[in-house]
Design an enzyme around this catalytic site. Structure first.
Site, PDB file in Angstrom:
ATOM      1  N   LYS A  63       2.283  -4.587   8.060  1.00 34.15           N
ATOM      2  CA  LYS A  63       3.087  -5.302   7.048  1.00 34.15           C
ATOM      3  C   LYS A  63       3.840  -4.294   6.174  1.00 34.15           C
ATOM      4  O   LYS A  63       5.043  -4.428   5.956  1.00 34.15           O
ATOM      5  CB  LYS A  63       2.172  -6.147   6.159  1.00 34.15           C
ATOM      6  CG  LYS A  63       2.842  -6.673   4.902  1.00 34.15           C
ATOM      7  CD  LYS A  63       1.897  -7.448   4.019  1.00 34.15           C
ATOM      8  CE  LYS A  63       1.201  -6.649   2.947  1.00 34.15           C
ATOM      9  NZ  LYS A  63       1.952  -6.379   1.736  1.00 34.15           N
ATOM     10  N   ASN A  64       3.131  -3.270   5.697  1.00 33.60           N
ATOM     11  CA  ASN A  64       3.750  -2.359   4.736  1.00 33.60           C
ATOM     12  C   ASN A  64       4.767  -1.416   5.370  1.00 33.60           C
ATOM     13  O   ASN A  64       5.545  -0.782   4.665  1.00 33.60           O
ATOM     14  CB  ASN A  64       2.674  -1.547   3.998  1.00 33.60           C
ATOM     15  CG  ASN A  64       1.979  -2.390   2.935  1.00 33.60           C
ATOM     16  OD1 ASN A  64       2.335  -3.552   2.725  1.00 33.60           O
ATOM     17  ND2 ASN A  64       0.988  -1.816   2.281  1.00 33.60           N
ATOM     18  N   CYS A 113       1.703  -9.196  -5.929  1.00 31.39           N
ATOM     19  CA  CYS A 113       0.291  -9.275  -6.336  1.00 31.39           C
ATOM     20  C   CYS A 113       0.134  -8.885  -7.800  1.00 31.39           C
ATOM     21  O   CYS A 113       0.830  -8.002  -8.292  1.00 31.39           O
ATOM     22  CB  CYS A 113      -0.545  -8.300  -5.509  1.00 31.39           C
ATOM     23  SG  CYS A 113      -1.037  -8.936  -3.917  1.00 31.39           S
ATOM     24  N   ARG A 130       2.960  -2.336 -12.533  1.00 34.54           N
ATOM     25  CA  ARG A 130       3.806  -2.014 -11.374  1.00 34.54           C
ATOM     26  C   ARG A 130       5.301  -1.992 -11.688  1.00 34.54           C
ATOM     27  O   ARG A 130       6.075  -2.783 -11.161  1.00 34.54           O
ATOM     28  CB  ARG A 130       3.547  -2.989 -10.226  1.00 34.54           C
ATOM     29  CG  ARG A 130       2.156  -2.917  -9.691  1.00 34.54           C
ATOM     30  CD  ARG A 130       1.987  -3.827  -8.515  1.00 34.54           C
ATOM     31  NE  ARG A 130       2.079  -3.111  -7.269  1.00 34.54           N
ATOM     32  CZ  ARG A 130       1.956  -3.683  -6.083  1.00 34.54           C
ATOM     33  NH1 ARG A 130       1.779  -4.970  -5.987  1.00 34.54           N
ATOM     34  NH2 ARG A 130       2.025  -2.983  -4.978  1.00 34.54           N
ATOM     35  N   ASP A 187      -5.604   0.298  -1.074  1.00 34.06           N
ATOM     36  CA  ASP A 187      -5.629  -0.995  -0.368  1.00 34.06           C
ATOM     37  C   ASP A 187      -6.931  -1.214   0.405  1.00 34.06           C
ATOM     38  O   ASP A 187      -7.119  -2.281   1.003  1.00 34.06           O
ATOM     39  CB  ASP A 187      -4.433  -1.095   0.589  1.00 34.06           C
ATOM     40  CG  ASP A 187      -3.145  -1.415  -0.153  1.00 34.06           C
ATOM     41  OD1 ASP A 187      -3.194  -1.652  -1.365  1.00 34.06           O
ATOM     42  OD2 ASP A 187      -2.077  -1.431   0.494  1.00 34.06           O
TER      43      ASP A 187
END
Ligand code: UD1
Length: 416
Positions: free
Chosen positions: A22-23, A115, A120, A303
Protein backbone atom coordinates in the site's frame (compact mmCIF):
# COMPACT_ATOMS: atom_id res chain seq x y z
CA UNK A 1 -20.04 0.45 9.95
CA UNK A 2 -18.63 -3.07 9.50
CA UNK A 3 -17.05 -4.87 12.42
CA UNK A 4 -15.03 -8.05 12.86
CA UNK A 5 -15.90 -10.77 15.34
CA UNK A 6 -12.72 -12.61 16.29
CA UNK A 7 -12.92 -15.95 18.14
CA UNK A 8 -9.99 -17.82 19.70
CA UNK A 9 -8.39 -19.87 16.95
CA UNK A 10 -5.76 -22.28 18.27
CA UNK A 11 -2.40 -22.61 16.47
CA UNK A 12 -2.51 -21.18 12.94
CA UNK A 13 -1.00 -23.29 10.20
CA UNK A 14 -0.61 -22.92 6.44
CA UNK A 15 0.42 -20.36 3.87
CA UNK A 16 -0.42 -16.68 3.29
CA UNK A 17 0.50 -14.78 0.12
CA UNK A 18 1.68 -11.24 0.70
CA UNK A 19 -0.03 -8.51 -1.36
CA UNK A 20 1.53 -5.51 -3.07
CA UNK A 21 2.58 -2.66 -0.82
CA UNK A 22 0.00 0.00 0.00
CA UNK A 23 2.66 2.51 1.04
CA UNK A 24 4.58 2.00 -2.20
CA UNK A 25 1.49 2.00 -4.44
CA UNK A 26 0.05 5.27 -3.04
CA UNK A 27 2.98 7.60 -3.86
CA UNK A 28 3.44 5.80 -7.19
CA UNK A 29 -0.20 6.51 -8.05
CA UNK A 30 0.21 10.19 -7.16
CA UNK A 31 3.34 10.31 -9.33
CA UNK A 32 1.25 9.02 -12.28
CA UNK A 33 0.18 12.65 -12.79
CA UNK A 34 3.56 13.38 -14.39
CA UNK A 35 4.16 10.94 -17.27
CA UNK A 36 2.40 11.27 -20.64
CA UNK A 37 1.19 7.93 -21.98
CA UNK A 38 -0.17 4.68 -20.59
CA UNK A 39 1.02 3.43 -17.20
CA UNK A 40 0.30 -0.12 -16.11
CA UNK A 41 0.92 -0.95 -12.46
CA UNK A 42 0.68 -4.57 -11.32
CA UNK A 43 0.65 -6.15 -7.84
CA UNK A 44 -1.54 -3.30 -6.56
CA UNK A 45 -3.50 -4.31 -3.42
CA UNK A 46 -7.30 -4.06 -3.40
CA UNK A 47 -7.70 -1.48 -0.65
CA UNK A 48 -9.92 1.49 0.08
CA UNK A 49 -6.95 3.92 -0.14
CA UNK A 50 -6.07 2.66 -3.63
CA UNK A 51 -9.65 3.18 -4.80
CA UNK A 52 -9.59 6.69 -3.25
CA UNK A 53 -6.33 7.45 -5.10
CA UNK A 54 -7.85 6.32 -8.40
CA UNK A 55 -10.89 8.55 -7.75
CA UNK A 56 -8.59 11.46 -7.00
CA UNK A 57 -6.63 10.84 -10.23
CA UNK A 58 -9.95 10.79 -12.13
CA UNK A 59 -10.93 14.16 -10.64
CA UNK A 60 -7.51 15.54 -11.56
CA UNK A 61 -8.07 14.59 -15.22
CA UNK A 62 -6.61 11.08 -15.50
CA UNK A 63 -8.41 7.98 -16.71
CA UNK A 64 -7.95 5.00 -14.44
CA UNK A 65 -9.06 1.40 -14.29
CA UNK A 66 -8.42 -1.04 -11.44
CA UNK A 67 -8.99 -4.76 -11.95
CA UNK A 68 -7.32 -7.92 -10.65
CA UNK A 69 -4.47 -6.06 -8.99
CA UNK A 70 -3.67 -3.98 -12.08
CA UNK A 71 -4.15 -0.24 -12.27
CA UNK A 72 -3.97 1.45 -15.66
CA UNK A 73 -3.58 5.24 -15.66
CA UNK A 74 -3.58 7.62 -18.59
CA UNK A 75 -3.60 11.33 -17.93
CA UNK A 76 -5.41 13.83 -20.12
CA UNK A 77 -5.86 17.55 -19.46
CA UNK A 78 -5.08 18.00 -15.79
CA UNK A 79 -7.21 19.96 -13.31
CA UNK A 80 -5.22 21.47 -10.40
CA UNK A 81 -7.96 21.07 -7.72
CA UNK A 82 -7.84 18.14 -5.23
CA UNK A 83 -11.05 18.46 -3.19
CA UNK A 84 -11.39 17.97 0.57
CA UNK A 85 -13.95 15.14 0.24
CA UNK A 86 -11.24 12.85 -1.15
CA UNK A 87 -8.13 14.20 0.52
CA UNK A 88 -9.60 14.12 4.04
CA UNK A 89 -9.58 10.33 4.27
CA UNK A 90 -6.05 9.83 3.07
CA UNK A 91 -2.92 11.74 4.02
CA UNK A 92 -0.95 10.43 1.03
CA UNK A 93 -3.17 12.46 -1.32
CA UNK A 94 -1.14 15.56 -0.43
CA UNK A 95 1.54 13.97 -2.62
CA UNK A 96 -0.33 15.24 -5.70
CA UNK A 97 0.57 18.85 -4.78
CA UNK A 98 4.17 18.86 -6.08
CA UNK A 99 3.41 16.87 -9.26
CA UNK A 100 0.51 19.23 -10.10
CA UNK A 101 2.75 22.26 -9.67
CA UNK A 102 5.46 20.56 -11.76
CA UNK A 103 2.96 19.72 -14.53
CA UNK A 104 0.64 22.75 -14.48
CA UNK A 105 2.41 25.49 -12.58
CA UNK A 106 -0.39 25.58 -9.99
CA UNK A 107 -2.33 23.42 -7.54
CA UNK A 108 -5.14 23.70 -5.00
CA UNK A 109 -5.03 20.74 -2.61
CA UNK A 110 -6.96 20.27 0.63
CA UNK A 111 -4.88 19.82 3.77
CA UNK A 112 -4.80 16.07 4.44
CA UNK A 113 -6.49 13.86 7.04
CA UNK A 114 -5.84 10.11 7.37
CA UNK A 115 -5.17 8.07 10.53
CA UNK A 116 -5.43 9.95 13.81
CA UNK A 117 -1.81 9.41 14.87
CA UNK A 118 -0.46 12.70 16.06
CA UNK A 119 -0.39 16.10 14.41
CA UNK A 120 1.39 14.93 11.21
CA UNK A 121 2.10 18.29 9.58
CA UNK A 122 3.38 18.71 6.01
CA UNK A 123 5.74 21.60 6.71
CA UNK A 124 8.82 19.78 5.38
CA UNK A 125 6.99 19.01 2.11
CA UNK A 126 6.14 22.69 1.65
CA UNK A 127 9.58 24.00 2.70
CA UNK A 128 11.25 21.68 0.20
CA UNK A 129 8.94 22.74 -2.64
CA UNK A 130 9.58 26.39 -1.70
CA UNK A 131 13.32 25.74 -2.05
CA UNK A 132 12.47 24.61 -5.60
CA UNK A 133 10.73 27.92 -6.29
CA UNK A 134 7.09 27.20 -5.39
CA UNK A 135 5.05 29.65 -3.32
CA UNK A 136 2.14 28.71 -1.08
CA UNK A 137 -0.87 30.21 0.57
CA UNK A 138 -2.91 28.34 3.16
CA UNK A 139 -6.53 29.38 3.44
CA UNK A 140 -9.81 27.70 4.36
CA UNK A 141 -8.23 24.26 4.72
CA UNK A 142 -6.60 24.38 1.28
CA UNK A 143 -3.00 24.74 0.13
CA UNK A 144 -2.70 26.96 -2.96
CA UNK A 145 0.66 26.43 -4.65
CA UNK A 146 2.19 27.93 -7.76
CA UNK A 147 5.45 28.21 -9.67
CA UNK A 148 6.20 28.90 -13.33
CA UNK A 149 8.93 26.27 -13.43
CA UNK A 150 10.31 24.25 -10.52
CA UNK A 151 14.09 24.47 -10.25
CA UNK A 152 16.46 21.91 -8.80
CA UNK A 153 17.69 22.70 -5.27
CA UNK A 154 19.89 21.38 -2.47
CA UNK A 155 17.47 20.37 0.29
CA UNK A 156 18.45 19.09 3.72
CA UNK A 157 15.44 17.59 5.48
CA UNK A 158 15.07 18.23 9.23
CA UNK A 159 13.94 14.62 9.64
CA UNK A 160 13.91 11.73 7.12
CA UNK A 161 10.19 12.09 6.41
CA UNK A 162 8.93 9.29 4.15
CA UNK A 163 6.13 11.24 2.46
CA UNK A 164 8.27 14.39 2.27
CA UNK A 165 11.13 12.54 0.55
CA UNK A 166 8.70 10.91 -1.89
CA UNK A 167 6.97 14.21 -2.61
CA UNK A 168 10.13 16.20 -3.29
CA UNK A 169 11.76 13.42 -5.30
CA UNK A 170 8.68 13.19 -7.57
CA UNK A 171 8.40 16.96 -8.09
CA UNK A 172 12.15 17.19 -8.76
CA UNK A 173 11.89 14.59 -11.55
CA UNK A 174 10.54 17.31 -13.88
CA UNK A 175 12.32 20.31 -12.32
CA UNK A 176 14.98 22.24 -14.19
CA UNK A 177 18.47 21.07 -13.15
CA UNK A 178 19.69 18.93 -10.27
CA UNK A 179 18.07 18.35 -6.89
CA UNK A 180 19.95 16.83 -4.00
CA UNK A 181 17.90 15.55 -1.05
CA UNK A 182 19.96 15.08 2.11
CA UNK A 183 18.77 13.27 5.23
CA UNK A 184 16.29 11.56 2.90
CA UNK A 185 14.14 8.63 4.05
CA UNK A 186 15.70 5.25 3.20
CA UNK A 187 12.45 3.26 3.36
CA UNK A 188 12.11 0.57 0.64
CA UNK A 189 8.87 2.25 -0.53
CA UNK A 190 10.87 5.42 -1.37
CA UNK A 191 13.23 3.29 -3.45
CA UNK A 192 10.27 1.58 -5.15
CA UNK A 193 8.88 4.98 -6.16
CA UNK A 194 12.31 6.01 -7.51
CA UNK A 195 12.48 2.79 -9.53
CA UNK A 196 9.03 3.52 -10.96
CA UNK A 197 9.97 7.10 -11.88
CA UNK A 198 13.20 5.87 -13.48
CA UNK A 199 11.17 3.35 -15.51
CA UNK A 200 9.21 6.40 -16.77
CA UNK A 201 12.46 8.11 -17.84
CA UNK A 202 13.45 10.01 -14.68
CA UNK A 203 17.10 10.25 -13.60
CA UNK A 204 17.20 9.43 -9.92
CA UNK A 205 20.14 7.89 -8.06
CA UNK A 206 21.04 7.24 -4.43
CA UNK A 207 17.53 6.03 -3.48
CA UNK A 208 17.74 3.63 -0.55
CA UNK A 209 20.48 5.85 0.94
CA UNK A 210 20.11 9.15 2.80
CA UNK A 211 21.31 11.24 -0.16
CA UNK A 212 19.15 11.13 -3.27
CA UNK A 213 20.14 12.95 -6.46
CA UNK A 214 17.56 13.81 -9.11
CA UNK A 215 18.55 15.20 -12.51
CA UNK A 216 15.43 16.90 -13.84
CA UNK A 217 14.21 15.77 -17.29
CA UNK A 218 11.82 17.65 -19.62
CA UNK A 219 9.18 14.89 -19.72
CA UNK A 220 8.29 11.39 -18.53
CA UNK A 221 6.59 8.60 -20.45
CA UNK A 222 4.32 5.70 -19.45
CA UNK A 223 5.69 2.32 -18.38
CA UNK A 224 4.77 -1.07 -16.91
CA UNK A 225 5.78 -1.48 -13.28
CA UNK A 226 5.29 -4.13 -10.57
CA UNK A 227 4.77 -2.73 -7.06
CA UNK A 228 6.94 -4.27 -4.29
CA UNK A 229 5.35 -6.61 -1.69
CA UNK A 230 3.93 -5.12 1.50
CA UNK A 231 6.48 -5.49 4.31
CA UNK A 232 4.02 -4.28 6.97
CA UNK A 233 1.32 -6.76 5.96
CA UNK A 234 4.00 -9.48 5.99
CA UNK A 235 5.29 -8.34 9.39
CA UNK A 236 1.77 -8.37 10.83
CA UNK A 237 1.19 -11.98 9.75
CA UNK A 238 4.65 -12.87 11.08
CA UNK A 239 3.31 -12.02 14.55
CA UNK A 240 0.26 -14.29 14.12
CA UNK A 241 2.26 -17.55 14.13
CA UNK A 242 4.07 -17.14 17.48
CA UNK A 243 1.02 -15.52 19.06
CA UNK A 244 -1.18 -18.55 18.39
CA UNK A 245 1.62 -21.13 18.83
CA UNK A 246 1.46 -22.01 15.12
CA UNK A 247 3.53 -22.11 11.92
CA UNK A 248 2.91 -19.93 8.88
CA UNK A 249 4.66 -19.74 5.52
CA UNK A 250 4.57 -16.23 4.03
CA UNK A 251 4.85 -16.36 0.25
CA UNK A 252 6.50 -13.35 -1.47
CA UNK A 253 7.53 -11.97 1.91
CA UNK A 254 10.17 -9.22 1.60
CA UNK A 255 12.60 -10.73 4.14
CA UNK A 256 15.49 -8.25 3.91
CA UNK A 257 13.19 -5.25 4.20
CA UNK A 258 11.96 -6.75 7.49
CA UNK A 259 15.36 -7.38 9.07
CA UNK A 260 14.75 -5.27 12.17
CA UNK A 261 11.43 -7.05 12.80
CA UNK A 262 12.94 -10.50 12.16
CA UNK A 263 15.78 -9.70 14.60
CA UNK A 264 13.30 -8.80 17.37
CA UNK A 265 11.20 -11.90 16.72
CA UNK A 266 14.28 -14.11 16.90
CA UNK A 267 15.27 -12.39 20.15
CA UNK A 268 11.81 -13.32 21.45
CA UNK A 269 12.52 -16.95 20.57
CA UNK A 270 10.49 -17.13 17.35
CA UNK A 271 11.84 -19.24 14.47
CA UNK A 272 12.12 -17.22 11.23
CA UNK A 273 13.69 -18.83 8.19
CA UNK A 274 14.16 -17.37 4.71
CA UNK A 275 13.52 -19.59 1.69
CA UNK A 276 13.62 -18.67 -2.04
CA UNK A 277 9.79 -18.47 -2.17
CA UNK A 278 9.15 -16.73 1.10
CA UNK A 279 9.57 -16.92 4.86
CA UNK A 280 8.68 -19.66 7.35
CA UNK A 281 7.68 -18.47 10.83
CA UNK A 282 7.51 -20.92 13.75
CA UNK A 283 6.27 -20.28 17.29
CA UNK A 284 8.77 -19.91 20.14
CA UNK A 285 9.07 -22.66 22.79
CA UNK A 286 8.74 -19.83 25.25
CA UNK A 287 8.02 -16.26 24.12
CA UNK A 288 10.45 -13.81 25.77
CA UNK A 289 9.98 -10.07 26.42
CA UNK A 290 12.25 -7.65 24.51
CA UNK A 291 12.88 -3.91 24.24
CA UNK A 292 11.82 -2.26 21.00
CA UNK A 293 12.26 1.31 19.82
CA UNK A 294 10.82 2.60 16.58
CA UNK A 295 13.19 4.39 14.19
CA UNK A 296 13.30 5.44 10.55
CA UNK A 297 14.29 2.57 8.21
CA UNK A 298 16.32 0.39 8.62
CA UNK A 299 15.25 0.65 12.28
CA UNK A 300 12.16 -1.01 13.71
CA UNK A 301 9.11 0.39 11.84
CA UNK A 302 6.52 2.45 13.70
CA UNK A 303 3.93 0.63 11.56
CA UNK A 304 4.84 -2.63 13.38
CA UNK A 305 4.82 -1.14 16.89
CA UNK A 306 1.21 -1.98 17.80
CA UNK A 307 1.46 -5.56 16.53
CA UNK A 308 4.65 -6.42 18.47
CA UNK A 309 3.08 -4.86 21.57
CA UNK A 310 0.27 -7.43 21.29
CA UNK A 311 2.85 -10.22 21.03
CA UNK A 312 4.72 -8.90 24.06
CA UNK A 313 1.50 -8.94 26.11
CA UNK A 314 1.86 -12.74 26.27
CA UNK A 315 5.67 -12.95 26.54
CA UNK A 316 7.57 -13.93 29.67
CA UNK A 317 8.98 -10.94 31.57
CA UNK A 318 8.86 -7.18 31.17
CA UNK A 319 9.63 -5.43 27.89
CA UNK A 320 9.47 -1.86 26.63
CA UNK A 321 8.20 -0.35 23.41
CA UNK A 322 9.43 3.17 22.69
CA UNK A 323 7.68 5.17 19.95
CA UNK A 324 9.99 7.75 18.37
CA UNK A 325 8.24 8.60 15.08
CA UNK A 326 4.72 9.65 16.00
CA UNK A 327 3.32 11.12 19.21
CA UNK A 328 0.00 9.67 20.37
CA UNK A 329 0.51 6.29 18.74
CA UNK A 330 -0.52 4.14 21.70
CA UNK A 331 -4.27 3.99 21.09
CA UNK A 332 -4.19 0.20 21.09
CA UNK A 333 -2.75 0.13 24.62
CA UNK A 334 -5.95 1.12 26.43
CA UNK A 335 -7.85 -1.43 24.39
CA UNK A 336 -5.30 -4.20 25.03
CA UNK A 337 -5.50 -3.42 28.75
CA UNK A 338 -9.28 -3.79 28.55
CA UNK A 339 -8.57 -7.29 27.23
CA UNK A 340 -6.45 -8.12 30.29
CA UNK A 341 -2.99 -6.92 29.19
CA UNK A 342 -0.69 -5.20 31.67
CA UNK A 343 0.78 -2.17 29.88
CA UNK A 344 1.75 1.18 31.38
CA UNK A 345 2.63 4.25 29.34
CA UNK A 346 5.46 6.53 30.51
CA UNK A 347 6.01 9.37 28.06
CA UNK A 348 6.73 7.81 24.71
CA UNK A 349 7.38 4.34 26.17
CA UNK A 350 4.99 1.47 26.84
CA UNK A 351 6.10 -0.90 29.60
CA UNK A 352 4.63 -4.32 28.86
CA UNK A 353 4.43 -6.95 31.60
CA UNK A 354 3.59 -10.35 30.17
CA UNK A 355 0.32 -11.95 31.32
CA UNK A 356 -0.88 -15.56 31.00
CA UNK A 357 -3.98 -14.82 28.98
CA UNK A 358 -6.14 -12.17 27.35
CA UNK A 359 -9.93 -12.02 27.40
CA UNK A 360 -12.20 -10.96 24.52
CA UNK A 361 -13.98 -7.57 24.66
CA UNK A 362 -15.57 -5.03 22.33
CA UNK A 363 -12.66 -2.83 21.16
CA UNK A 364 -11.91 -0.18 18.59
CA UNK A 365 -9.00 1.91 17.38
CA UNK A 366 -8.73 4.97 15.21
CA UNK A 367 -5.52 3.89 13.49
CA UNK A 368 -4.87 1.19 10.92
CA UNK A 369 -2.04 -0.72 12.63
CA UNK A 370 -3.64 -0.40 16.08
CA UNK A 371 -6.73 -2.11 14.66
CA UNK A 372 -4.54 -4.95 13.32
CA UNK A 373 -3.00 -5.42 16.77
CA UNK A 374 -6.48 -5.85 18.25
CA UNK A 375 -7.41 -8.52 15.68
CA UNK A 376 -4.19 -10.35 16.61
CA UNK A 377 -5.08 -10.12 20.31
CA UNK A 378 -8.58 -11.40 19.58
CA UNK A 379 -7.19 -14.59 18.02
CA UNK A 380 -5.66 -15.67 21.35
CA UNK A 381 -8.14 -14.10 23.80
CA UNK A 382 -10.72 -16.27 25.51
CA UNK A 383 -14.26 -15.56 24.26
CA UNK A 384 -15.25 -13.20 21.45
CA UNK A 385 -13.53 -9.96 20.54
CA UNK A 386 -15.55 -7.46 18.56
CA UNK A 387 -13.28 -5.10 16.63
CA UNK A 388 -15.26 -2.01 15.67
CA UNK A 389 -14.53 0.74 13.12
CA UNK A 390 -12.68 -1.61 10.79
CA UNK A 391 -12.72 0.84 7.92
CA UNK A 392 -9.20 1.64 9.16
CA UNK A 393 -8.19 -1.99 8.63
CA UNK A 394 -9.77 -2.01 5.19
CA UNK A 395 -7.51 0.89 4.25
CA UNK A 396 -4.39 -1.23 4.77
CA UNK A 397 -5.03 -4.98 4.75
CA UNK A 398 -6.30 -6.77 1.67
CA UNK A 399 -8.87 -9.49 2.56
CA UNK A 400 -7.51 -9.77 6.11
CA UNK A 401 -10.20 -12.08 7.49
CA UNK A 402 -9.99 -14.31 4.40
CA UNK A 403 -6.18 -14.59 4.49
CA UNK A 404 -6.05 -15.30 8.23
CA UNK A 405 -9.13 -17.56 7.91
CA UNK A 406 -7.24 -19.72 5.39
CA UNK A 407 -4.63 -20.57 8.05
CA UNK A 408 -7.18 -21.32 10.75
CA UNK A 409 -8.23 -18.01 12.29
CA UNK A 410 -11.92 -17.60 13.14
CA UNK A 411 -12.78 -14.09 12.03
CA UNK A 412 -16.19 -13.03 10.78
CA UNK A 413 -17.19 -9.69 9.23
CA UNK A 414 -20.53 -8.26 10.30
CA UNK A 415 -21.85 -5.67 7.89
CA UNK A 416 -23.06 -2.54 9.63
C1 UD1 B 1 4.58 7.15 6.03
C2 UD1 B 1 3.68 5.92 5.95
C3 UD1 B 1 3.20 5.54 7.35
C4 UD1 B 1 4.40 5.37 8.28
C5 UD1 B 1 5.32 6.59 8.25
C6 UD1 B 1 6.60 6.43 9.05
C7 UD1 B 1 2.64 6.08 3.77
C8 UD1 B 1 1.42 6.32 2.98
N1 UD1 B 1 2.55 6.23 5.10
O1 UD1 B 1 3.79 8.21 6.55
O2 UD1 B 1 2.48 4.33 7.24
O3 UD1 B 1 3.93 5.21 9.61
O4 UD1 B 1 5.70 6.88 6.89
O5 UD1 B 1 7.29 5.30 8.61
O6 UD1 B 1 3.69 5.75 3.23
N2 UD1 B 1 6.50 15.22 9.86
C9 UD1 B 1 6.58 16.57 10.09
N3 UD1 B 1 6.53 17.41 9.01
C10 UD1 B 1 6.42 16.95 7.73
C11 UD1 B 1 6.34 15.56 7.52
C12 UD1 B 1 6.40 14.72 8.61
O7 UD1 B 1 6.69 17.02 11.22
O8 UD1 B 1 6.38 17.77 6.80
C13 UD1 B 1 6.57 14.30 11.02
C14 UD1 B 1 5.30 13.50 11.20
O9 UD1 B 1 4.32 14.21 11.93
C15 UD1 B 1 5.81 12.27 11.94
C16 UD1 B 1 7.21 12.08 11.35
O10 UD1 B 1 7.57 13.32 10.78
O11 UD1 B 1 5.93 12.56 13.32
C17 UD1 B 1 7.29 10.99 10.31
O12 UD1 B 1 6.36 11.25 9.29
P1 UD1 B 1 6.57 10.74 7.78
O13 UD1 B 1 7.83 9.95 7.70
O14 UD1 B 1 6.42 11.90 6.88
O15 UD1 B 1 5.34 9.75 7.62
P2 UD1 B 1 4.27 9.71 6.45
O16 UD1 B 1 4.95 9.89 5.14
O17 UD1 B 1 3.12 10.54 6.79
Amino acid sequence: MDKLIVEPSGPLSGEISISGSKNAALPILMACILPRGRIELTNVPHLADIRTSCKLLNILGCQTSFENGTVVVECGDLDPHAPYELVKTMRASVLCLGPLIAALGEAKVALPGGCAIGARPVDMHLKGLERMGATFELTEGYIYGSCDKLRGAHIVLDFPTVGGTEHLMTAAALAEGETILENAAREPEVADLANFLNACGAKISGHGTSVITIQGVPSLTGCEYKVMPDRIEAGTYMMAAPLTGGEIFLRDCPFHELESVVNKLREMGVGVEETPEGVMVRAAKELLAVDVDTQPYPGFPTDMQAQITTLMCLAKGVGTVEENIFENRFMHVMELNRMGANIKIKGSTAIVRGVDKLAGAPVMASDLRASASLVLAGMVASGSTEVQRIYHLDRGYERLEEKLGAVGARIRRVKG
